[in-house]
Design an enzyme around this catalytic site. Structure first.
Site, mmCIF file in Angstrom:
data_model
loop_
_atom_site.group_PDB
_atom_site.id
_atom_site.type_symbol
_atom_site.label_atom_id
_atom_site.label_comp_id
_atom_site.label_asym_id
_atom_site.label_seq_id
_atom_site.Cartn_x
_atom_site.Cartn_y
_atom_site.Cartn_z
ATOM 1 N N HIS A 1 0.861 -1.193 0.000
ATOM 2 C CA HIS A 1 0.000 0.000 0.000
ATOM 3 C C HIS A 1 0.893 1.237 0.000
ATOM 4 O O HIS A 1 1.757 1.368 0.872
ATOM 5 C CB HIS A 1 -0.910 0.002 1.227
ATOM 6 C CG HIS A 1 -1.860 -1.147 1.250
ATOM 7 N ND1 HIS A 1 -3.162 -1.052 0.806
ATOM 8 C CD2 HIS A 1 -1.694 -2.429 1.635
ATOM 9 C CE1 HIS A 1 -3.753 -2.228 0.937
ATOM 10 N NE2 HIS A 1 -2.883 -3.087 1.436
ATOM 11 N N HIS B 1 -8.635 -7.696 -1.325
ATOM 12 C CA HIS B 1 -8.326 -8.245 0.001
ATOM 13 C C HIS B 1 -9.466 -9.177 0.416
ATOM 14 O O HIS B 1 -10.632 -8.791 0.376
ATOM 15 C CB HIS B 1 -8.214 -7.134 1.040
ATOM 16 C CG HIS B 1 -6.940 -6.350 0.966
ATOM 17 N ND1 HIS B 1 -6.549 -5.657 -0.141
ATOM 18 C CD2 HIS B 1 -5.960 -6.155 1.894
ATOM 19 C CE1 HIS B 1 -5.379 -5.065 0.102
ATOM 20 N NE2 HIS B 1 -5.001 -5.352 1.332
ATOM 21 N N GLU C 1 -8.480 -12.160 5.228
ATOM 22 C CA GLU C 1 -7.549 -11.593 6.211
ATOM 23 C C GLU C 1 -8.330 -11.517 7.525
ATOM 24 O O GLU C 1 -8.131 -12.325 8.420
ATOM 25 C CB GLU C 1 -7.065 -10.206 5.754
ATOM 26 C CG GLU C 1 -6.070 -9.553 6.699
ATOM 27 C CD GLU C 1 -5.779 -8.082 6.346
ATOM 28 O OE1 GLU C 1 -6.608 -7.433 5.668
ATOM 29 O OE2 GLU C 1 -4.723 -7.577 6.796
ATOM 30 N N ASP D 1 2.256 -3.100 4.558
ATOM 31 C CA ASP D 1 2.501 -1.720 5.017
ATOM 32 C C ASP D 1 3.752 -1.778 5.892
ATOM 33 O O ASP D 1 3.649 -1.728 7.140
ATOM 34 C CB ASP D 1 1.304 -1.231 5.856
ATOM 35 C CG ASP D 1 -0.026 -1.423 5.132
ATOM 36 O OD1 ASP D 1 -0.366 -0.588 4.304
ATOM 37 O OD2 ASP D 1 -0.705 -2.452 5.407
HETATM 38 N N1 ADE Z 1 -5.083 -1.142 3.867
HETATM 39 C C1 ADE Z 1 -3.787 -1.073 4.172
HETATM 40 N N2 ADE Z 1 -3.376 -2.231 4.718
HETATM 41 C C2 ADE Z 1 -4.439 -3.054 4.742
HETATM 42 C C3 ADE Z 1 -4.661 -4.381 5.185
HETATM 43 N N3 ADE Z 1 -3.682 -5.122 5.718
HETATM 44 N N4 ADE Z 1 -5.890 -4.894 5.057
HETATM 45 C C4 ADE Z 1 -6.865 -4.162 4.547
HETATM 46 N N5 ADE Z 1 -6.720 -2.911 4.109
HETATM 47 C C5 ADE Z 1 -5.513 -2.362 4.207
HETATM 48 ZN ZN ZN Z 2 -3.062 -5.005 2.120
#
Ligand code: ADE
Ligand code: ZN
Length: 328
Positions: free
Chosen positions: A14, A192, A195, A274
């Protein structure tokens, strides 16, 4: 040479989430914005859980307010990635944070980001491509606007469309219009899923949105029939183990399902998500995976082959990156 020194491909990063805290603090200082509440006393980002992470992330974005800010950010990110041995990277860019979803403003931000990427490619030999990303908790209407921005700028550099944000809100299918719009513009798709959502979220991502890659996807391991479906459909997972450990999905690298997923035949790749938020880097991810699972240079070469095959770039770029992987 250790495995951490190998050349690497990263598919899940990101852009704002890759901003070093010192970089954000410097911008806050220049703009006289008080962001002290988002940092710990040691200078790192301070968050408690996933929802809090997202709000700290968005607070940091408050000082990223011009194309010039993004030009500087892009150079900082690519310098760091290249220092980690990354030769090809795909970054998630959100028009929401680059001009508030306005197409004209988005073009200006994108142009500054691409200028910086060209400069970094000349200086550090790293290639970047962009995946326009809508933010799930901003809702389906905003996602349509984002998809229109993506469609307007689709080409050899903006090559994909995706979705991040809070997976607990809404359903993947709520975003079908946006993903169809992006697909019709020739963009490759990822979202995504799996998660903070369970296996059903991953199933919905591949069935309802038709994505060929899934961000994370790791909770697919809870459902053997879904694991088989991912293998059959040749879906690639953008796995970010260090991110998952810090956000509490798994207690440590050894407990992470990446090795099991790979051994079941799922296409897995490794990314940082990130990196400064999760105190990680591509070198660290490789080192931790080698320690946890005994993976050697051949395992990582196979991982990079999978990533290269799943990269959202044209064939000329893929061939160029392949040579860089072989040469180093
Ligand atoms: N935006 C930035 N990092 C993220 C993550 N791990 N999961 C969902 N949205 C995100
Ligand atoms: Zn992500």
């Amino acid at each position: 040479m250790t495995v951490a020194d190998l050349p690497k491909i990263e598919l899940h990063l990101h852009h704002e989430g890759a901003a070093p805290p010192a970089f954000i603090r410097q911008l806050a200082h220049e703009k006289r914005v008080d962001l002290s509440g988002i940092f710990k006393s040691d200078g790192s980002y301070d968050f408690r859980d996933f929802a809090h992470f997202l709000s700290v992330y968005e607070a940091a974005c408050e000082v990223l307010k011009s194309p010039e800010d993004f030009r500087r950010l892009t150079l900082a990110i690519l310098q760091e990635s290249a220092a980690n041995g990354v030769v090809y990277s795909e970054t998630f860019l959100s028009p929401d944070f680059c001009g508030g979803g306005d197409v004209h403003a988005w073009r200006d931000y994108l142009s500054a980001i691409q200028d910086a990427a060209d400069e970094a490619e000349r200086a550090y030999g790293i290639t970047l491509r962009g995946v326009v990303t809508c933010v799930r908790h901003f809702g389906p209407d905003q996602a349509r606007q984002t998809a229109l921005c993506a469609a307007e700028t689709a080409g050899n550099w903006i090559t994909g469309f995706g979705m991040g944000g809070n997976e607990a809100i809404g359903a993947q299918a709520d975003f079908k219009w946006a993903f169809d719009c992006a697909r019709e513009a020739g963009l490759r798709l990822t979202t995504h899923a799996g998660e903070f959502g369970g296996p059903q979220s991953v199933r919905d991502a591949v069935r309802d949105l038709g994505v060929e890659r899934v961000g994370h996807g790791v909770r697919a391991i809870e459902d053997p029939s879904l694991v088989r479906e991912l293998v059959d459909r040749e879906v690639t997972l953008e796995v970010c183990p260090g991110s998952n450990v810090v956000l509490g999905l798994f207690p440590n690298f050894r407990a992470h399902p990446i090795a099991q997923l790979r051994d079941h035949g799922v296409k897995v790749t490794v990314s940082t998500d990130d990196p400064p938020f999760f105190h990680t880097s591509m070198r660290r991810e490789y080192k931790m995976l080698a320690e946890a699972f005994g993976w050697d240079a051949d395992d990582f070469a196979a991982l990079n082959d999978t990533a290269l095959g799943a990269a959202f770039c044209d064939e000329e770029t893929r061939a160029r990156v392949k040579k860089r992987l072989e040469r180093t």
